[in-house]
Enzyme design. Structure first.
Site, PDB file in Angstrom:
ATOM      1  N   SER A 164       8.208 -10.649   1.732  1.00 11.91           N
ATOM      2  CA  SER A 164       8.703 -10.101   2.990  1.00 11.91           C
ATOM      3  C   SER A 164       9.017 -11.198   4.000  1.00 11.91           C
ATOM      4  O   SER A 164       8.351 -12.239   4.036  1.00 11.91           O
ATOM      5  CB  SER A 164       7.653  -9.157   3.585  1.00 11.91           C
ATOM      6  OG  SER A 164       7.987  -8.780   4.905  1.00 11.91           O
ATOM      7  N   TYR A 175      14.729  -9.113   6.959  1.00  9.29           N
ATOM      8  CA  TYR A 175      14.977  -8.314   8.148  1.00  9.29           C
ATOM      9  C   TYR A 175      16.030  -9.064   8.965  1.00  9.29           C
ATOM     10  O   TYR A 175      15.911 -10.277   9.177  1.00  9.29           O
ATOM     11  CB  TYR A 175      13.717  -8.152   8.986  1.00  9.29           C
ATOM     12  CG  TYR A 175      12.709  -7.189   8.413  1.00  9.29           C
ATOM     13  CD1 TYR A 175      13.068  -5.884   8.078  1.00  9.29           C
ATOM     14  CD2 TYR A 175      11.384  -7.575   8.208  1.00  9.29           C
ATOM     15  CE1 TYR A 175      12.130  -4.998   7.557  1.00  9.29           C
ATOM     16  CE2 TYR A 175      10.449  -6.700   7.703  1.00  9.29           C
ATOM     17  CZ  TYR A 175      10.830  -5.413   7.374  1.00  9.29           C
ATOM     18  OH  TYR A 175       9.912  -4.539   6.853  1.00  9.29           O
ATOM     19  N   THR A 222      16.865  -5.238   3.978  1.00  7.41           N
ATOM     20  CA  THR A 222      16.337  -3.972   4.488  1.00  7.41           C
ATOM     21  C   THR A 222      17.267  -3.428   5.572  1.00  7.41           C
ATOM     22  O   THR A 222      17.557  -4.106   6.557  1.00  7.41           O
ATOM     23  CB  THR A 222      14.921  -4.149   5.045  1.00  7.41           C
ATOM     24  OG1 THR A 222      14.043  -4.482   3.958  1.00  7.41           O
ATOM     25  CG2 THR A 222      14.422  -2.868   5.705  1.00  7.41           C
ATOM     26  N   LYS A 264      18.168  -2.162   0.593  1.00 15.46           N
ATOM     27  CA  LYS A 264      16.952  -1.338   0.618  1.00 15.46           C
ATOM     28  C   LYS A 264      16.959  -0.404   1.824  1.00 15.46           C
ATOM     29  O   LYS A 264      17.266  -0.828   2.941  1.00 15.46           O
ATOM     30  CB  LYS A 264      15.717  -2.245   0.673  1.00 15.46           C
ATOM     31  CG  LYS A 264      14.380  -1.524   0.667  1.00 15.46           C
ATOM     32  CD  LYS A 264      13.246  -2.542   0.687  1.00 15.46           C
ATOM     33  CE  LYS A 264      11.881  -1.884   0.587  1.00 15.46           C
ATOM     34  NZ  LYS A 264      11.543  -1.104   1.808  1.00 15.46           N
ATOM     35  N   HIS A 280      11.166   3.755   3.582  1.00 21.02           N
ATOM     36  CA  HIS A 280      10.241   2.746   4.108  1.00 21.02           C
ATOM     37  C   HIS A 280       8.792   3.231   4.012  1.00 21.02           C
ATOM     38  O   HIS A 280       7.969   2.960   4.885  1.00 21.02           O
ATOM     39  CB  HIS A 280      10.591   2.387   5.547  1.00 21.02           C
ATOM     40  CG  HIS A 280      10.354   0.940   5.880  1.00 21.02           C
ATOM     41  ND1 HIS A 280      11.365  -0.004   5.839  1.00 21.02           N
ATOM     42  CD2 HIS A 280       9.239   0.258   6.235  1.00 21.02           C
ATOM     43  CE1 HIS A 280      10.878  -1.182   6.179  1.00 21.02           C
ATOM     44  NE2 HIS A 280       9.578  -1.048   6.426  1.00 21.02           N
TER      45      HIS A 280
END
Length: 402
Positions: A107, A130, A156, A252, A276
């Site tokens: 992440s 992100y 994402t 995603k 999510h």
């Protein structure tokens, strides 16, 4: 050592060994948590079709994920703050996945950095991005992911705005935790966790601190993060990110057939049907309910994956039967990590593979690639209980009375 037979066993150990704020961060959803709950209860409504008197020998769960070999159609999903569940958590999880033969995805909001994980693993891992407003940071972190040879970029799309998670606000979630009286009392009963954290230098968001302008400590990090999620993320920006990356791209957070069609036209290597984990739009349908609608919308034009709600090998089987090429797990491996570190992640993966293998055999299949609609029974109304609105053309838009 207790006898561990399910992810639920690991979950109980995780809860006992990890500070409350971090366990609650993992095991929670936004607002009323309706979607968080239905992600799992909707799986339970699907039934498997038992078959007998068939050859069950020489079974295989081997698969591939965007062309990468996988011991089963499961990838370890990106989870923020993993290094707060267990010291050096991302490194432990990545090593467990590598040894098991599964993809691991790091992440953006990890505690261990891209470079930390690359230093402690031998094979490439995926990186989840992100999109932040800071364009210099965005370009730099993509370049860092390329430098450590990440195998795919997982972009994402469903966190341009952060959904409110009540437990995190009430617990005063932060990394590292703020030493308030309630926190100190909680930490006093989690001595194993504390000993591990004392022995590592990785206690901050390693991909951000020291890499983003003006972020040199936890206090500046929290204010920077709160302002940085890019609310203007659209397909033009996604296209620019694809060009910057230049490698395999997975999108995603797709939960709508129309968005899935756009993603397929865009040329993504895969999409992940996901809400999510119920942590963003509470009240959205579960991923497993939306999966067949998205499969119908895009067919084989793009590789379709699914996450949110998978807690067992049987859940993996059901997702495959409804059209997923592969699945992603988050909380399942996180419970293993919180329970026992790397060994716990390995145990979680062993549990899922064994359940998948045995259930596949009892459904009359020997090869995971043969799983399909013939292996699952869907309750009446499950797929059409809710109407999925179709896009409206200009001629269909009714005039508004003023």
């Amino acid at each position: 050592m207790p006898v561990i037979t399910s992810i639920e066993d690991l979950k109980r150990m995780h809860r006992a060994r990890t500070p409350k704020m971090f366990y609650d961060y993992a095991e929670s959803g936004s607002y009323t948590e309706q979607t968080f709950r239905e992600n799992t209860t909707d799986f339970a409504r699907l039934k498997l079709r038992q078959k007998v008197a068939v050859d069950m020998s020489n079974r295989s769960t081997a698969s591939d994920i965007v062309g990468l070999p996988a011991a089963m159609p499961v990838a370890l999903a990106p989870v923020g703050m993993t290094g707060m569940q267990h010291a050096d958590g991302e490194i432990h999880a990545a090593r467990a996945a590598e040894k098991f033969g599964l993809p691991f995805c790091l992440s953006t909001m990890s505690i261990c950095s891209l470079e930390d994980v690359a230093e402690h693993t031998a094979k490439p891992f995926m990186f989840q991005l992100y999109v932040m407003k800071d364009q210099d940071f965005l370009a730099t972190i993509i370049e860092r992911a390329k430098k450590v040879k990440c195998s795919a970029l997982v972009l994402t799309l469903d966190l341009q705005i952060l959904g409110q998670r009540h437990k995190d606000l009430k617990n005063g979630l932060s990394a590292p935790p703020k030493l308030t009286l309630p926190t100190l009392l909680d930490l006093a009963t989690r001595w194993r966790w504390g000993m591990g954290m004392l022995q590592t230098r990785r206690r901050f968001f390693g991909n951000i601190v020291g890499h983003a302008k003006g972020v040199g400590d936890p206090s500046s990090l929290m204010s920077w993060t709160a302002e940085q999620f890019d609310e203007k993320l659209d397909w033009d920006k996604i296209s620019r990110i694809r060009d910057l990356w230049g490698g395999k791209l997975i999108l995603k957070g797709v939960l709508d057939p129309e968005d899935a069609r756009i993603a397929a036209d865009f040329g993504a290597d895969a999409i992940i049907v996901s809400n999510h984990g119920g942590r963003q739009l509470d009240g959205a349908l579960s991923s497993i309910r939306m999966l067949p609608h998205i499969v119908k919308a895009v067919g084989h034009r793009v590789e379709i994956h699914m996450d949110s709600g998978i807690r067992s090998g049987q859940d993996v089987l059901k997702a495959l039967a409804l059209g997923a090429h592969s699945t992603w797990i988050g909380r399942a491996w996180l419970h293993g990590l919180g329970a026992m570190g790397e060994a716990g992640v390995t145990k979680a993966l062993e549990i899922i593979r064994k359940e998948l293998d045995i259930s596949m055999a009892l459904c009359g299949e020997r090869d995971i690639r043969d799983i399909g609609p013939q292996n699952v029974m869907i309750p009446r109304g499950f797929l059409d209980e809710y109407d999925i609105p179709q896009p409206m053309g200009a001629s269909q838009i009714a005039p508004v009375a003023v």
